[in-house]
Design an enzyme around this catalytic site. Structure first.
Site, PDB file in Angstrom:
ATOM      1  N   ARG A  57       3.248   3.923 -15.475  1.00 46.18           N
ATOM      2  CA  ARG A  57       3.522   5.367 -15.439  1.00 46.18           C
ATOM      3  C   ARG A  57       2.561   6.077 -14.469  1.00 46.18           C
ATOM      4  O   ARG A  57       2.883   7.116 -13.914  1.00 46.18           O
ATOM      5  CB  ARG A  57       3.475   5.967 -16.850  1.00 46.18           C
ATOM      6  CG  ARG A  57       3.760   7.468 -16.889  1.00 46.18           C
ATOM      7  CD  ARG A  57       4.282   7.952 -18.254  1.00 46.18           C
ATOM      8  NE  ARG A  57       3.596   7.356 -19.379  1.00 46.18           N
ATOM      9  CZ  ARG A  57       2.411   7.762 -19.845  1.00 46.18           C
ATOM     10  NH1 ARG A  57       1.778   8.775 -19.291  1.00 46.18           N
ATOM     11  NH2 ARG A  57       1.867   7.151 -20.884  1.00 46.18           N
ATOM     12  N   TYR A 110      24.333  22.008  -4.864  1.00 48.71           N
ATOM     13  CA  TYR A 110      24.630  20.844  -5.697  1.00 48.71           C
ATOM     14  C   TYR A 110      24.704  21.276  -7.167  1.00 48.71           C
ATOM     15  O   TYR A 110      23.826  21.998  -7.655  1.00 48.71           O
ATOM     16  CB  TYR A 110      23.547  19.776  -5.499  1.00 48.71           C
ATOM     17  CG  TYR A 110      23.744  18.568  -6.362  1.00 48.71           C
ATOM     18  CD1 TYR A 110      24.801  17.690  -6.122  1.00 48.71           C
ATOM     19  CD2 TYR A 110      22.899  18.308  -7.429  1.00 48.71           C
ATOM     20  CE1 TYR A 110      24.996  16.583  -6.931  1.00 48.71           C
ATOM     21  CE2 TYR A 110      23.089  17.202  -8.243  1.00 48.71           C
ATOM     22  CZ  TYR A 110      24.142  16.346  -7.987  1.00 48.71           C
ATOM     23  OH  TYR A 110      24.338  15.258  -8.787  1.00 48.71           O
ATOM     24  N   ASP A 183      16.323  20.536  -0.103  1.00 46.09           N
ATOM     25  CA  ASP A 183      16.996  19.344  -0.633  1.00 46.09           C
ATOM     26  C   ASP A 183      17.536  18.603   0.595  1.00 46.09           C
ATOM     27  O   ASP A 183      18.533  19.008   1.197  1.00 46.09           O
ATOM     28  CB  ASP A 183      18.124  19.775  -1.583  1.00 46.09           C
ATOM     29  CG  ASP A 183      18.930  18.585  -2.109  1.00 46.09           C
ATOM     30  OD1 ASP A 183      18.805  17.470  -1.552  1.00 46.09           O
ATOM     31  OD2 ASP A 183      19.690  18.781  -3.082  1.00 46.09           O
ATOM     32  N   LYS A 208      21.207   8.301  -2.745  1.00 44.06           N
ATOM     33  CA  LYS A 208      22.249   8.428  -1.732  1.00 44.06           C
ATOM     34  C   LYS A 208      21.853   7.636  -0.485  1.00 44.06           C
ATOM     35  O   LYS A 208      21.742   6.428  -0.544  1.00 44.06           O
ATOM     36  CB  LYS A 208      22.517   9.912  -1.462  1.00 44.06           C
ATOM     37  CG  LYS A 208      22.620  10.770  -2.740  1.00 44.06           C
ATOM     38  CD  LYS A 208      23.821  10.461  -3.588  1.00 44.06           C
ATOM     39  CE  LYS A 208      23.794  11.113  -4.956  1.00 44.06           C
ATOM     40  NZ  LYS A 208      23.610  12.553  -4.980  1.00 44.06           N
TER      41      LYS A 208
HETATM   42  C1  LIG Z   1      23.150  13.472  -5.909  1.00 43.57           C
HETATM   43  C2  LIG Z   1      22.452  14.709  -5.479  1.00 43.57           C
HETATM   44  C3  LIG Z   1      21.384  15.243  -6.222  1.00 43.57           C
HETATM   45  C4  LIG Z   1      20.943  14.633  -7.541  1.00 43.57           C
HETATM   46  O1  LIG Z   1      20.373  13.384  -7.401  1.00 43.57           O
HETATM   47  P1  LIG Z   1      20.409  12.226  -8.551  1.00 43.57           P
HETATM   48  O2  LIG Z   1      19.721  11.085  -7.904  1.00 43.57           O
HETATM   49  O3  LIG Z   1      21.837  11.973  -8.877  1.00 43.57           O
HETATM   50  O4  LIG Z   1      19.664  12.763  -9.722  1.00 43.57           O
HETATM   51  C5  LIG Z   1      20.765  16.368  -5.732  1.00 43.57           C
HETATM   52  N1  LIG Z   1      21.153  16.974  -4.597  1.00 43.57           N
HETATM   53  C6  LIG Z   1      22.181  16.509  -3.856  1.00 43.57           C
HETATM   54  C7  LIG Z   1      22.564  17.215  -2.599  1.00 43.57           C
HETATM   55  C8  LIG Z   1      22.868  15.375  -4.278  1.00 43.57           C
HETATM   56  O5  LIG Z   1      23.901  14.928  -3.556  1.00 43.57           O
END
Ligand SMILES: *Cc1c(COP(=O)(O)O)cnc(C)c1O
Length: 397
Positions: A57, A110, A183, A208
């Site tokens: 952790r 998102y 983001d 992603k």
């Molecule tokens: C998928 C996504 C998230 C969230 O991420 P997770 O790994 O699913 O928690 C946040 N912002 C965008 C633009 C995303 O496509």
């Protein structure tokens, strides 16, 4: 120590010093705890920031290695990996916002981030101004208040592919002492490095493009040493630690990040241009098209391509959108993005089926809208598949 390496050399070699073995590929340290060589070490590690050999952790060689790579890729002093993108975002909120603060964020955002913000509004006394047109700098400037503590952007945004001028918004934040957070999930650091434009933090769903194979859920926070360490202290007490196996998979994915992202972007640019000429298509949203309202900004702040997300709208609407998706064989129906495989989503009949019409209108989601995450498959196969979709959509009417 920053090195003048390209993104692929960086991804393969930057975190190597965290591998204490001679194995060329860092082994997976699938352990929750490490042996202390002396008692004194226990006291030292307990007080250290991210000791790599204490308790997972606190830190683990696999997460430390991938963090070193991500920090280099983002041009950040430090990075922290978390158990998901949302865990990263929740930590940033927890670390830098408190009751009574004001946040500025885009209206089309998102869905998970919107839900996090709404929860903070309802339960933590956060106030929010939603930006309708992210291209309009006056709207960003007019949204700021004395109690504004954070500006959040997504560029290109989910799901509308809207652009935001990072340098201009960072300058606003600097002028008023407001923390700016991007983001960076959609462009990945291959196309955009928000810190280079003056942003304080670049955060992302590493699930992603960064991991890139639709086999791991992870998140990242990159920024100054001080900001990232603040977030690290919170992971220690809140616990959204990335598992060593997931950190290892993320690192493996990063080694081909630049190759995958460039190939997917090249595919997307070609497909977006092809889609423009299809008679059943009413509109194509892709920042690489000169017709896109954010194209000029994208051309200025995105490098080596415009990303691999395309939005396009079928003239015929809901039923056609559904039939289109169901006719595809190569392009897979699914809600995520950024993997080697192409994925397609029809928000009106899938993720947003139960969403109120006025909310859908605010999010820019029409009945015929398809959100297409272009993968690295061979272009002729993707085109042949889309042609099948168009045929099915035509027959649906
Ligand atoms: C998928 C996504 C998230 C969230 O991420 P997770 O790994 O699913 O928690 C946040 N912002 C965008 C633009 C995303 O496509």
């Amino acid at each position: 120590m920053p090195k003048p390496w390209g993104p692929t050399t960086t991804a393969i070699h930057a975190g190597k010093h965290f591998n204490p073995t001679r194995a060329v590929t860092t082994p997976i340290f699938q352990t929750s705890v490490f042996e202390l060589l002396e008692n004194r070490e226990g006291a030292e590690f307990a007080a250290a920031i991210e000791p790599p050999a204490f308790y997972t952790r606190w830190g683990n060689p696999n997460s430390s290695e991938v963090e070193a790579v991500l920090a280099e890729l983002e041009g950040a002093e430090r990075a922290l990996v978390t158990a998901s993108g949302m865990a990263a975002f929740a930590l940033v909120f927890e670390a830098f916002l408190k009751a009574g603060d004001h946040l500025v964020a885009p209206a089309a955002i998102y869905l998970g981030t919107e839900q996090l913000i709404r929860r903070w509004e309802a339960q933590r006394g956060l106030t929010v101004t939603w930006i309708q047109n992210t291209l309009d700098l006056d709207e960003w400037a007019a949204a700021l208040r004395p109690e504004t503590r954070m500006i959040w952007v997504e560029t290109p945004s989910n799901p509308t592919l809207a652009l935001t001028d990072l340098a201009a918004v960072a300058a606003l934040g600097k002028k008023h002492g407001i923390r700016t957070v991007a983001d960076n999930t959609f462009p990945s650091p291959i196309h955009t490095k928000p810190l280079r434009f003056g942003f304080d933090l670049s955060v992302a769903s590493a699930t992603k493009y960064l991991a890139g194979h639709s086999d791991v859920v992870a998140g990242v926070i990159a920024g100054s040493d001080a900001d990232v360490v603040t977030c690290w202290h919170l992971t220690k007490v809140m616990g959204p630690t990335l598992d060593p196996m997931a950190a290892w998979l993320l690192h493996r994915g990063l080694k081909t990040l630049a190759l995958r992202v460039r190939r997917a972007s090249d595919n997307a640019q070609a497909l977006a241009q092809w889609l423009l000429w299809q008679p059943h298509v009413a509109r194509v949203d892709y920042p690489g098209l000169p017709t896109h309202p954010g194209h000029e900004i994208a051309a200025r702040q995105m490098e080596t391509g415009f990303g691999a997300m395309i939005g396009f709208e079928l003239r015929a609407g809901l039923r056609a959108g559904q039939c289109f998706c169901e006719a595809l064989e190569v392009i897979t129906r699914g809600v995520s993005l950024g993997g080697v495989e192409s994925l397609i989503q029809h928000p009106a009949s899938m993720s947003h089926l139960k969403t109120a019409p006025e909310v859908k209108a605010r999010l820019g989601i029409s009945d015929g809208l398809l959100r297409f995450s272009v993968g690295i498959e061979d272009q002729p196969d993707l085109i042949a598949d889309l042609e099948k979709g168009f045929q099915a959509a035509a027959e649906a009417r």
